[in-house]
Design a protein around this motif. Sequence first.
Motif, PDB file in Angstrom:
ATOM      1  N   GLY A 120     -40.299  25.657   6.908  1.00 41.94           N
ATOM      2  CA  GLY A 120     -41.713  25.569   6.583  1.00 41.94           C
ATOM      3  C   GLY A 120     -42.593  25.641   7.819  1.00 41.94           C
ATOM      4  O   GLY A 120     -42.136  25.939   8.924  1.00 41.94           O
ATOM      5  N   GLN A 121     -43.856  25.361   7.620  1.00 40.78           N
ATOM      6  CA  GLN A 121     -44.851  25.452   8.681  1.00 40.78           C
ATOM      7  C   GLN A 121     -44.630  24.374   9.742  1.00 40.78           C
ATOM      8  O   GLN A 121     -44.280  23.230   9.428  1.00 40.78           O
ATOM      9  N   GLN A 122     -44.866  24.730  11.002  1.00 37.54           N
ATOM     10  CA  GLN A 122     -44.746  23.765  12.093  1.00 37.54           C
ATOM     11  C   GLN A 122     -45.886  22.768  11.996  1.00 37.54           C
ATOM     12  O   GLN A 122     -47.052  23.147  11.907  1.00 37.54           O
ATOM     13  N   THR A 123     -45.552  21.461  12.009  1.00 41.81           N
ATOM     14  CA  THR A 123     -46.579  20.435  11.817  1.00 41.81           C
ATOM     15  C   THR A 123     -46.767  19.520  13.017  1.00 41.81           C
ATOM     16  O   THR A 123     -47.721  18.749  13.049  1.00 41.81           O
ATOM     17  N   VAL A 124     -45.874  19.588  14.002  1.00 42.89           N
ATOM     18  CA  VAL A 124     -45.981  18.737  15.189  1.00 42.89           C
ATOM     19  C   VAL A 124     -45.847  19.620  16.420  1.00 42.89           C
ATOM     20  O   VAL A 124     -44.997  20.501  16.479  1.00 42.89           O
ATOM     21  N   GLU A 125     -46.697  19.364  17.402  1.00 38.17           N
ATOM     22  CA  GLU A 125     -46.702  20.141  18.649  1.00 38.17           C
ATOM     23  C   GLU A 125     -46.271  19.263  19.810  1.00 38.17           C
ATOM     24  O   GLU A 125     -46.452  18.047  19.781  1.00 38.17           O
ATOM     25  N   CYS A 126     -45.759  19.886  20.860  1.00 36.85           N
ATOM     26  CA  CYS A 126     -45.453  19.179  22.103  1.00 36.85           C
ATOM     27  C   CYS A 126     -46.768  18.893  22.830  1.00 36.85           C
ATOM     28  O   CYS A 126     -47.728  19.654  22.712  1.00 36.85           O
ATOM     29  N   ALA A 127     -46.785  17.806  23.565  1.00 44.45           N
ATOM     30  CA  ALA A 127     -47.971  17.452  24.343  1.00 44.45           C
ATOM     31  C   ALA A 127     -47.810  17.962  25.769  1.00 44.45           C
ATOM     32  O   ALA A 127     -46.691  18.028  26.289  1.00 44.45           O
ATOM     33  N   GLU A 128     -48.942  18.353  26.389  1.00 46.71           N
ATOM     34  CA  GLU A 128     -48.871  18.777  27.787  1.00 46.71           C
ATOM     35  C   GLU A 128     -48.557  17.592  28.692  1.00 46.71           C
ATOM     36  O   GLU A 128     -47.864  17.722  29.680  1.00 46.71           O
ATOM     37  N   LYS A 129     -49.097  16.432  28.338  1.00 41.53           N
ATOM     38  CA  LYS A 129     -48.867  15.214  29.120  1.00 41.53           C
ATOM     39  C   LYS A 129     -48.502  14.097  28.165  1.00 41.53           C
ATOM     40  O   LYS A 129     -49.025  14.017  27.059  1.00 41.53           O
ATOM     41  N   GLY A 130     -47.635  13.225  28.610  1.00 38.69           N
ATOM     42  CA  GLY A 130     -47.258  12.083  27.794  1.00 38.69           C
ATOM     43  C   GLY A 130     -46.124  12.396  26.839  1.00 38.69           C
ATOM     44  O   GLY A 130     -45.683  13.539  26.708  1.00 38.69           O
ATOM     45  N   LEU A 131     -45.656  11.359  26.181  1.00 36.05           N
ATOM     46  CA  LEU A 131     -44.540  11.487  25.251  1.00 36.05           C
ATOM     47  C   LEU A 131     -45.045  11.662  23.827  1.00 36.05           C
ATOM     48  O   LEU A 131     -46.039  11.055  23.435  1.00 36.05           O
ATOM     49  N   VAL A 132     -44.329  12.467  23.077  1.00 35.62           N
ATOM     50  CA  VAL A 132     -44.589  12.609  21.648  1.00 35.62           C
ATOM     51  C   VAL A 132     -43.362  12.034  20.942  1.00 35.62           C
ATOM     52  O   VAL A 132     -42.262  12.586  21.036  1.00 35.62           O
ATOM     53  N   LEU A 133     -43.545  10.882  20.281  1.00 39.91           N
ATOM     54  CA  LEU A 133     -42.442  10.226  19.578  1.00 39.91           C
ATOM     55  C   LEU A 133     -42.444  10.667  18.123  1.00 39.91           C
ATOM     56  O   LEU A 133     -43.488  10.650  17.464  1.00 39.91           O
ATOM     57  N   VAL A 134     -41.274  11.078  17.649  1.00 38.67           N
ATOM     58  CA  VAL A 134     -41.164  11.613  16.291  1.00 38.67           C
ATOM     59  C   VAL A 134     -39.975  10.997  15.566  1.00 38.67           C
ATOM     60  O   VAL A 134     -39.106  10.368  16.170  1.00 38.67           O
ATOM     61  N   ASP A 135     -39.971  11.211  14.274  1.00 42.67           N
ATOM     62  CA  ASP A 135     -38.834  10.868  13.426  1.00 42.67           C
ATOM     63  C   ASP A 135     -38.750  11.958  12.367  1.00 42.67           C
ATOM     64  O   ASP A 135     -39.702  12.711  12.166  1.00 42.67           O
ATOM     65  N   PHE A 136     -37.624  12.050  11.708  1.00 39.09           N
ATOM     66  CA  PHE A 136     -37.391  13.099  10.721  1.00 39.09           C
ATOM     67  C   PHE A 136     -37.069  12.485   9.370  1.00 39.09           C
ATOM     68  O   PHE A 136     -36.445  11.429   9.290  1.00 39.09           O
ATOM     69  N   ASP A 137     -37.477  13.168   8.313  1.00 39.79           N
ATOM     70  CA  ASP A 137     -37.154  12.749   6.951  1.00 39.79           C
ATOM     71  C   ASP A 137     -35.888  13.462   6.501  1.00 39.79           C
ATOM     72  O   ASP A 137     -35.782  14.689   6.651  1.00 39.79           O
ATOM     73  N   ASP A 138     -34.952  12.680   5.962  1.00 40.79           N
ATOM     74  CA  ASP A 138     -33.699  13.213   5.417  1.00 40.79           C
ATOM     75  C   ASP A 138     -32.940  14.081   6.419  1.00 40.79           C
ATOM     76  O   ASP A 138     -32.442  15.151   6.079  1.00 40.79           O
ATOM     77  N   MET A 139     -32.830  13.602   7.656  1.00 42.96           N
ATOM     78  CA  MET A 139     -32.104  14.355   8.675  1.00 42.96           C
ATOM     79  C   MET A 139     -30.601  14.204   8.461  1.00 42.96           C
ATOM     80  O   MET A 139     -30.118  13.118   8.143  1.00 42.96           O
ATOM     81  N   GLU A 140     -29.889  15.303   8.638  1.00 42.20           N
ATOM     82  CA  GLU A 140     -28.429  15.261   8.615  1.00 42.20           C
ATOM     83  C   GLU A 140     -27.915  16.020   9.831  1.00 42.20           C
ATOM     84  O   GLU A 140     -28.459  17.056  10.217  1.00 42.20           O
ATOM     85  N   ILE A 141     -26.894  15.466  10.439  1.00 45.58           N
ATOM     86  CA  ILE A 141     -26.266  16.067  11.609  1.00 45.58           C
ATOM     87  C   ILE A 141     -25.017  16.801  11.145  1.00 45.58           C
ATOM     88  O   ILE A 141     -24.283  16.316  10.293  1.00 45.58           O
ATOM     89  N   TYR A 142     -24.790  17.962  11.725  1.00 48.23           N
ATOM     90  CA  TYR A 142     -23.603  18.733  11.373  1.00 48.23           C
ATOM     91  C   TYR A 142     -23.000  19.365  12.623  1.00 48.23           C
ATOM     92  O   TYR A 142     -23.636  19.434  13.672  1.00 48.23           O
ATOM     93  N   ILE A 143     -21.777  19.810  12.490  1.00 43.61           N
ATOM     94  CA  ILE A 143     -21.050  20.466  13.574  1.00 43.61           C
ATOM     95  C   ILE A 143     -20.787  21.907  13.161  1.00 43.61           C
ATOM     96  O   ILE A 143     -20.418  22.167  12.021  1.00 43.61           O
ATOM     97  N   TYR A 144     -21.002  22.826  14.081  1.00 43.21           N
ATOM     98  CA  TYR A 144     -20.682  24.223  13.816  1.00 43.21           C
ATOM     99  C   TYR A 144     -19.931  24.792  15.015  1.00 43.21           C
ATOM    100  O   TYR A 144     -19.943  24.209  16.094  1.00 43.21           O
TER     101      TYR A 144
END
Length: 107
Positions: free
Chosen positions: A62-86
């Motif tokens: 889908g559409q990108q909803t969060v951008e990186c900041a030029e300065k400072g930290l951007v703290l995020v979390d994800f909904d329904d994240m799953e980790i996988y191995i490929y």
Amino acid sequence: MLKLSDLKIDVKATVGSPLVLCRTNPTVEYAEGVRTSRRTGTRYTVACPAASMQTLTVKVLGQQTVECAEKGLVLVDFDDMEIYIYFKDDKPFVAARAKDIRLVDGQ
């Protein structure tokens, strides 16, 4: 016999929360193995403070909803994240996918 794709990795125990946004890259659609110009989502590269700041790439459609900041930290979390191995070239890689990304409260 269990397959690697049958494993369910505990995301919070593995990477913790919140995560630090490092980089964003668009994902595009492929048709018959050929890259198209149609954007399908974003790959967010995040650093995981609970995992010694190792990085993980998380794909969100889908559409990108969060951008990186030029300065400072951007703290995020994800909904329904799953980790996988490929595997690529017979080497294992770890990645993740999620339904959505959001800023952590207070940002």
